[in-house]
Design an enzyme around this catalytic site. Structure first.
Site, PDB file in Angstrom:
ATOM      1  N   LYS A  74      -2.943 -27.040  17.592  1.00 15.61           N
ATOM      2  CA  LYS A  74      -1.560 -27.296  17.752  1.00 15.61           C
ATOM      3  C   LYS A  74      -1.343 -28.865  17.568  1.00 15.61           C
ATOM      4  O   LYS A  74      -0.523 -28.989  16.474  1.00 15.61           O
ATOM      5  CB  LYS A  74      -1.264 -27.270  19.348  1.00 15.61           C
ATOM      6  N   ASN A  75      -2.265 -29.977  17.889  1.00 18.75           N
ATOM      7  CA  ASN A  75      -2.065 -31.181  17.476  1.00 18.75           C
ATOM      8  C   ASN A  75      -2.178 -31.364  16.120  1.00 18.75           C
ATOM      9  O   ASN A  75      -1.364 -32.594  15.516  1.00 18.75           O
ATOM     10  CB  ASN A  75      -2.669 -32.077  18.235  1.00 18.75           C
ATOM     11  N   ARG A 116       6.328 -34.750  22.659  1.00 19.88           N
ATOM     12  CA  ARG A 116       6.154 -36.325  22.157  1.00 19.88           C
ATOM     13  C   ARG A 116       5.747 -36.262  20.561  1.00 19.88           C
ATOM     14  O   ARG A 116       6.164 -37.167  19.734  1.00 19.88           O
ATOM     15  CB  ARG A 116       4.907 -36.926  22.995  1.00 19.88           C
ATOM     16  N   CYS A 174       4.639 -34.390  28.062  1.00 20.06           N
ATOM     17  CA  CYS A 174       3.761 -34.374  29.500  1.00 20.06           C
ATOM     18  C   CYS A 174       3.960 -35.737  30.082  1.00 20.06           C
ATOM     19  O   CYS A 174       3.815 -36.774  29.296  1.00 20.06           O
ATOM     20  CB  CYS A 174       2.548 -33.739  29.208  1.00 20.06           C
ATOM     21  N   ARG A 222       2.352 -43.944  27.510  1.00 21.95           N
ATOM     22  CA  ARG A 222       2.080 -43.666  25.986  1.00 21.95           C
ATOM     23  C   ARG A 222       3.259 -44.397  25.185  1.00 21.95           C
ATOM     24  O   ARG A 222       4.196 -43.584  24.616  1.00 21.95           O
ATOM     25  CB  ARG A 222       2.186 -42.036  25.981  1.00 21.95           C
ATOM     26  N   ASP A 269      -8.037 -34.682  26.759  1.00 24.39           N
ATOM     27  CA  ASP A 269      -7.513 -33.163  26.790  1.00 24.39           C
ATOM     28  C   ASP A 269      -8.441 -32.274  27.479  1.00 24.39           C
ATOM     29  O   ASP A 269      -7.849 -31.220  27.611  1.00 24.39           O
ATOM     30  CB  ASP A 269      -7.032 -32.623  25.463  1.00 24.39           C
ATOM     31  N   ILE A 320      -7.852 -43.133  29.046  1.00 27.77           N
ATOM     32  CA  ILE A 320      -7.017 -42.911  28.044  1.00 27.77           C
ATOM     33  C   ILE A 320      -5.663 -43.079  28.544  1.00 27.77           C
ATOM     34  O   ILE A 320      -4.847 -43.971  28.328  1.00 27.77           O
ATOM     35  CB  ILE A 320      -7.148 -41.519  27.236  1.00 27.77           C
ATOM     36  N   ARG A 362       2.894 -24.143  25.764  1.00 23.27           N
ATOM     37  CA  ARG A 362       3.008 -25.410  24.525  1.00 23.27           C
ATOM     38  C   ARG A 362       1.799 -25.528  23.840  1.00 23.27           C
ATOM     39  O   ARG A 362       1.878 -25.929  22.572  1.00 23.27           O
ATOM     40  CB  ARG A 362       3.332 -26.694  25.187  1.00 23.27           C
TER      41      ARG A 362
END
Length: 421
Positions: A22-23, A94, A118, A123, A308, A330, A400
């Site tokens: 996805k990313n 995002r 999220c 961020r 993640d 993070i 998502r």
């Protein structure tokens, strides 16, 4: 609103096919803005985030075409008819903010809403904006929008990120491909998804050096070409299903993705005592007779342990005898799954960004609420091992980032179903 119901206690056994990342796919889709020629993406995952990005690109004037099984996308940006990325779309995800750099680089103007997504920490987008300023953009914030202009075009420069940021690195790279002259990015994020973006941009004619390193050099071009590119496999989905096998003491084969596995993640799996190996199809994990050991985990930028996978690892450690420690370095607000895991009988103590997990003999099914993407899948993992029924509400978060997760788990024997509330 859908919910997922799990009757736990069944060891997973079977095969899982890992989907495209996805990313990675989201950044690749944004890169289509950089060229008038078609960008063809294969191995595209079926996710709501992909649908959201498709809607955003279409709103900017791109043609977005799916093939019959939605595994491929053809993106055509012959004309950019709209330079505004509207709040109603950007607030959902995002990664929508990734259109800012390409739009500004090609058109010299962009108006992009500040992003949503999220709620796992601040961020802030400061790193994105600072990088674009260095490239010569004029920026202002107005009514929740970033308004960026570069009338004479962007100009190559040196960008030194104070901290690593995947999104800011991606935005800077894409913007620099059409800037005049050379851009050097230092302290760049090194995630495989960035490498995938660079591979695609190079196919488009971009001149980029330093793939996989913290220093990236880009020689700007007047224009880029179209290309066809295969999205890499999703290493986070891979790790999630691996942990699902571990917590249920199952045996699962995972197809696809072994070439981008996170070494630090696998090191921690080994420390726990889990048996795993590469196979001709991909990867196999066997936890059927494993006496799991407690571990200490600290999330870090790649190649460190992925943030993640932190929530999924925490869920797994709730059933490991002894005390494990998780340090989240993070995001400052990524322990929202802890209260829900506690409802299921987990023993977790929080001290700032540190979580101490004391293993229990048994988790107990309970109604729980998903708060974000990775937290929601952590509750699924816990539910797979819990005694009795677990009902997970607000599972739109799952959609998502996890393609048909209930189907993939059911194929491995999980007693899981999706129901409408």
């Amino acid at each position: 609103m859908d919910s997922i119901i799990i009757e736990g206690g069944v060891p997973l056994s079977g095969k899982v096919k890992i989907s495209g990342a996805k990313n990675s796919c989201l950044a690749l889709m944004a890169s289509a803005i950089l060229t008038e020629e078609p960008i063809n993406l294969n191995n595209v995952p079926k996710l709501s985030d992909i649908t959201t990005m498709s809607s955003l690109l279409a709103s900017l004037g791109l043609e977005v075409q799916n093939n019959k099984d939605n595994r491929s996308l053809c993106l055509k940006a012959r004309d950019i008819s709209n330079h505004r990325a509207h709040y109603n779309i950007v607030r959902k995800m995002r990664a929508s903010f990734l259109v800012l750099g390409p739009l500004l680089a090609r058109e010299g103007f962009a108006k992009v809403s500040l992003p949503g997504g999220c709620a796992i920490g601040a961020r802030a987008v400061d790193l994105h904006l600072d990088a674009l300023r260095r490239l010569g953009a004029r920026l202002k914030l107005e009514n929740g929008y970033v308004i960026a202009s570069a009338t004479g075009g962007l100009v190559g420069t040196e960008i030194d990120f104070p901290i690593k940021s995947v999104g800011a690195t991606e935005n800077a790279i894409m913007a620099a491909t059409l800037a005049k002259g050379r851009t050097i990015i230092r302290n760049a994020a090194r995630e495989p998804e960035i490498g995938d973006l660079i591979d695609c941009l190079q196919k488009m004619g971009a001149e980029i050096k330093g793939r996989g390193s913290a220093t990236i050099e880009i020689e700007g071009k007047n224009r880029l070409n179209g290309s066809t590119h295969e999205v890499i496999y999703d290493r986070i989905e891979f790790g999630t299903y691996l942990l699902a096998a571990v917590i249920t003491k199952g045996k699962v084969s995972l197809s696809g993705g072994k070439e981008i596995l996170n070494r630090e993640f696998l090191n921690k799996i080994g420390e726990m005592g889990v048996t795993y190996k590469s196979t001709s199809e991909g990867f196999m994990v066997d936890a059927t007779s494993t006496d799991l050991q407690p571990i200490k985990v600290t999330t870090e930028p790649y190649p460190g342990f992925p943030t993640d996978l932190q929530a999924q690892m925490m869920a797994t450690l709730t059933l490991v005898k002894g005390e494990s420690e998780i340090n989240e370095k993070i995001f400052e607000n990524r322990f929202m799954h802890v209260p829900e895991l506690s409802r299921m009988g987990a023993k977790i103590k929080l001290d700032g960004t540190c979580a101490m997990v004391e293993g229990v003999d048994q988790l107990v099914g309970a109604p729980v609420m998903a708060t974000d993407l990775r937290a929601s899948v952590a509750l699924v993992i816990a539910g797979l091992a819990a005694q009795g029924e677990t009902r997970i509400n607000r599972v739109y978060h799952l959609d998502r980032g996890y393609e048909y997760i209930e189907n993939k788990l059911a194929q491995c024997g999980a007693q899981i179903k999706r129901v409408q509330a």
